[in-house]
Design an enzyme around this catalytic site. Sequence first.
Site, PDB file in Angstrom:
ATOM      1  N   ASN A  93       0.809  -1.231   0.000  1.00 49.78           N
ATOM      2  CA  ASN A  93       0.000   0.000   0.000  1.00 49.78           C
ATOM      3  C   ASN A  93       0.840   1.277   0.000  1.00 49.78           C
ATOM      4  OD1 ASN A  93      -2.382   1.842   0.904  1.00 49.78           O
ATOM      5  ND2 ASN A  93      -0.886   2.003   2.567  1.00 49.78           N
ATOM      6  N   SER A 144      -3.709   2.905  -8.561  1.00 46.19           N
ATOM      7  CA  SER A 144      -4.393   4.198  -8.668  1.00 46.19           C
ATOM      8  C   SER A 144      -5.035   4.300 -10.049  1.00 46.19           C
ATOM      9  CB  SER A 144      -3.390   5.342  -8.500  1.00 46.19           C
ATOM     10  OG  SER A 144      -3.960   6.562  -8.916  1.00 46.19           O
ATOM     11  N   TYR A 157       4.437   9.070 -10.923  1.00 46.58           N
ATOM     12  CA  TYR A 157       3.408   8.392 -10.114  1.00 46.58           C
ATOM     13  C   TYR A 157       2.568   7.477 -11.001  1.00 46.58           C
ATOM     14  CZ  TYR A 157      -0.504   7.889  -6.822  1.00 46.58           C
ATOM     15  OH  TYR A 157      -1.486   7.384  -5.983  1.00 46.58           O
ATOM     16  N   ALA A 158       2.096   8.018 -12.135  1.00 45.73           N
ATOM     17  CA  ALA A 158       1.262   7.231 -13.052  1.00 45.73           C
ATOM     18  C   ALA A 158       2.035   6.024 -13.566  1.00 45.73           C
ATOM     19  CB  ALA A 158       0.799   8.107 -14.210  1.00 45.73           C
ATOM     20  N   SER A 160       4.529   4.532 -12.103  1.00 51.50           N
ATOM     21  CA  SER A 160       4.720   3.558 -11.013  1.00 51.50           C
ATOM     22  C   SER A 160       3.458   2.725 -10.814  1.00 51.50           C
ATOM     23  CB  SER A 160       5.114   4.272  -9.703  1.00 51.50           C
ATOM     24  OG  SER A 160       4.001   4.959  -9.138  1.00 51.50           O
ATOM     25  N   LYS A 161       2.294   3.358 -10.943  1.00 54.96           N
ATOM     26  CA  LYS A 161       1.038   2.636 -10.710  1.00 54.96           C
ATOM     27  C   LYS A 161       0.703   1.726 -11.899  1.00 54.96           C
ATOM     28  CE  LYS A 161       0.213   4.313  -6.623  1.00 54.96           C
ATOM     29  NZ  LYS A 161       0.294   3.453  -5.441  1.00 54.96           N
ATOM     30  N   ILE A 190      -9.307   9.735  -2.736  1.00 54.66           N
ATOM     31  CA  ILE A 190      -9.626   9.252  -1.389  1.00 54.66           C
ATOM     32  C   ILE A 190      -9.109  10.285  -0.392  1.00 54.66           C
ATOM     33  CG2 ILE A 190      -9.397   7.349   0.263  1.00 54.66           C
ATOM     34  CD1 ILE A 190     -10.663   6.402  -2.384  1.00 54.66           C
TER      35      ILE A 190
HETATM   36  P1  NAP Z   1      -0.691   8.561   3.048  1.00 53.45           P
HETATM   37  O1  NAP Z   1      -1.837   8.926   3.932  1.00 53.45           O
HETATM   38  O2  NAP Z   1       0.302   9.607   2.673  1.00 53.45           O
HETATM   39  O3  NAP Z   1       0.070   7.303   3.658  1.00 53.45           O
HETATM   40  C1  NAP Z   1       1.170   6.768   2.977  1.00 53.45           C
HETATM   41  C2  NAP Z   1       1.763   5.643   3.781  1.00 53.45           C
HETATM   42  O4  NAP Z   1       2.927   5.139   3.105  1.00 53.45           O
HETATM   43  C3  NAP Z   1       2.218   6.084   5.167  1.00 53.45           C
HETATM   44  O5  NAP Z   1       2.019   5.044   6.096  1.00 53.45           O
HETATM   45  C4  NAP Z   1       3.701   6.320   4.957  1.00 53.45           C
HETATM   46  O6  NAP Z   1       4.399   6.219   6.184  1.00 53.45           O
HETATM   47  C5  NAP Z   1       4.036   5.171   3.995  1.00 53.45           C
HETATM   48  N1  NAP Z   1       5.285   5.404   3.253  1.00 53.45           N
HETATM   49  C6  NAP Z   1       5.601   6.462   2.464  1.00 53.45           C
HETATM   50  N2  NAP Z   1       6.852   6.331   2.014  1.00 53.45           N
HETATM   51  C7  NAP Z   1       7.341   5.170   2.522  1.00 53.45           C
HETATM   52  C8  NAP Z   1       8.590   4.489   2.433  1.00 53.45           C
HETATM   53  N3  NAP Z   1       9.629   4.973   1.739  1.00 53.45           N
HETATM   54  N4  NAP Z   1       8.747   3.313   3.100  1.00 53.45           N
HETATM   55  C9  NAP Z   1       7.721   2.819   3.849  1.00 53.45           C
HETATM   56  N5  NAP Z   1       6.534   3.407   3.970  1.00 53.45           N
HETATM   57  C10 NAP Z   1       6.341   4.576   3.316  1.00 53.45           C
HETATM   58  O7  NAP Z   1      -1.228   7.977   1.638  1.00 53.45           O
HETATM   59  P2  NAP Z   1      -2.639   7.317   1.234  1.00 53.45           P
HETATM   60  O8  NAP Z   1      -3.444   8.357   0.585  1.00 53.45           O
HETATM   61  O9  NAP Z   1      -3.191   6.544   2.365  1.00 53.45           O
HETATM   62  O10 NAP Z   1      -2.138   6.346   0.055  1.00 53.45           O
HETATM   63  C11 NAP Z   1      -1.944   4.956   0.266  1.00 53.45           C
HETATM   64  C12 NAP Z   1      -1.817   4.301  -1.106  1.00 53.45           C
HETATM   65  O11 NAP Z   1      -2.997   4.547  -1.865  1.00 53.45           O
HETATM   66  C13 NAP Z   1      -0.657   4.852  -1.938  1.00 53.45           C
HETATM   67  O12 NAP Z   1      -0.039   3.804  -2.648  1.00 53.45           O
HETATM   68  C14 NAP Z   1      -1.340   5.804  -2.888  1.00 53.45           C
HETATM   69  O13 NAP Z   1      -0.611   5.961  -4.087  1.00 53.45           O
HETATM   70  C15 NAP Z   1      -2.651   5.086  -3.121  1.00 53.45           C
HETATM   71  N6  NAP Z   1      -3.729   5.963  -3.583  1.00 53.45           N
HETATM   72  C16 NAP Z   1      -4.168   7.007  -2.829  1.00 53.45           C
HETATM   73  C17 NAP Z   1      -5.191   7.826  -3.326  1.00 53.45           C
HETATM   74  C18 NAP Z   1      -5.738   8.992  -2.551  1.00 53.45           C
HETATM   75  O14 NAP Z   1      -6.528   9.761  -3.115  1.00 53.45           O
HETATM   76  N7  NAP Z   1      -5.395   9.161  -1.282  1.00 53.45           N
HETATM   77  C19 NAP Z   1      -5.739   7.573  -4.591  1.00 53.45           C
HETATM   78  C20 NAP Z   1      -5.257   6.494  -5.336  1.00 53.45           C
HETATM   79  C21 NAP Z   1      -4.254   5.707  -4.818  1.00 53.45           C
HETATM   80  P3  NAP Z   1       5.773   7.060   6.442  1.00 53.45           P
HETATM   81  O15 NAP Z   1       5.595   8.407   5.817  1.00 53.45           O
HETATM   82  O16 NAP Z   1       5.935   7.064   7.926  1.00 53.45           O
HETATM   83  O17 NAP Z   1       6.853   6.251   5.776  1.00 53.45           O
END
Ligand code: NAP
Length: 259
Positions: A93, A144, A157-158, A160-161, A190
Amino acid sequence: MSNRLAGRVALISGGTLGIGRAIAEVFQREGACVFILGRDSVQGNATAAELTRQLPGLPVRYIPSDLRHSQQIQNALSCLSKFHSKVDILVNNAGIEMDKTIEKLTAEDWDLILDVNLRGAFLLTQATLPFFPESGGAIVNIGSIHATHAFPGCIPYACSKAGLVALTRNCALELAHRHIRVNCISPGYIDTRLWEEYLKSSPNPEELAEQTRALHPVGRRGLPCDVAEATLFLASDSSAFITGTDLLIDGGLTIRAHP
Ligand code: NAP
């Protein structure tokens, strides 16, 4: 609690915040022993403590790990192995985002995003494989809509996904003989930290929030629990005949011909 994951051990990268945290909470509710990874130990320990307080019989454990470093991933698995000898469910994730168009992007930007979002998922998957039992298990990758729908400023980002979807399909094929199913979820907007940061970077956050809400046929942006419940489905036996798929969780955002 319906115990759909009773007796399962689940490892969730980026389980300390946002979508990952919601997945941890849902998995715990369904009876799994949950391990969450992230870099920020203060946040990680706080999340683990809060979730454990809610259901003390099923402690959620935080293991510090930066997915950019393979040694830290190995260390995380060896830490987990002190508690359990297996992993039944892996959720890749963790992800980061960056808003820069191609004229401004550097090779370092590209490497950073790809290292966390794609290489990190590959390394964690590979490191976790020896822990899957002979009976198999499930891997869910959080992708994503950017994998298939273009937005300005999102190239690494795109990519990577999109790579994560390819990783999903190829792992599903290669791991089927081990009864490990591999699927992807592609969320739309989200409401999490990632989204808040994107909003803050806009000149008019309120207008952007309303515009994005209105883009959704269901009338709202997504919540972390929307993604978490779908992840539960793909991680549980309810999806026993599903592997290699990419499930859209976007409130209908991408079905319109003309937004
Ligand atoms: P978030 O709230 O920013 O949380 C990201 C998580 O990833 C945190 O736990 C962060 O913890 C961890 N992380 C970041 N860099 C890391 C690293 N180098 N090593 C280990 N952990 C790491 O993001 P989110 O919105 O929940 O997104 C979660 C996933 O959903 C992502 O893959 C994102 O691309 C995808 N997504 C999100 C959305 C959206 O609208 N929010 C939409 C589509 C897809 P630390 O910072 O402590 O490392």
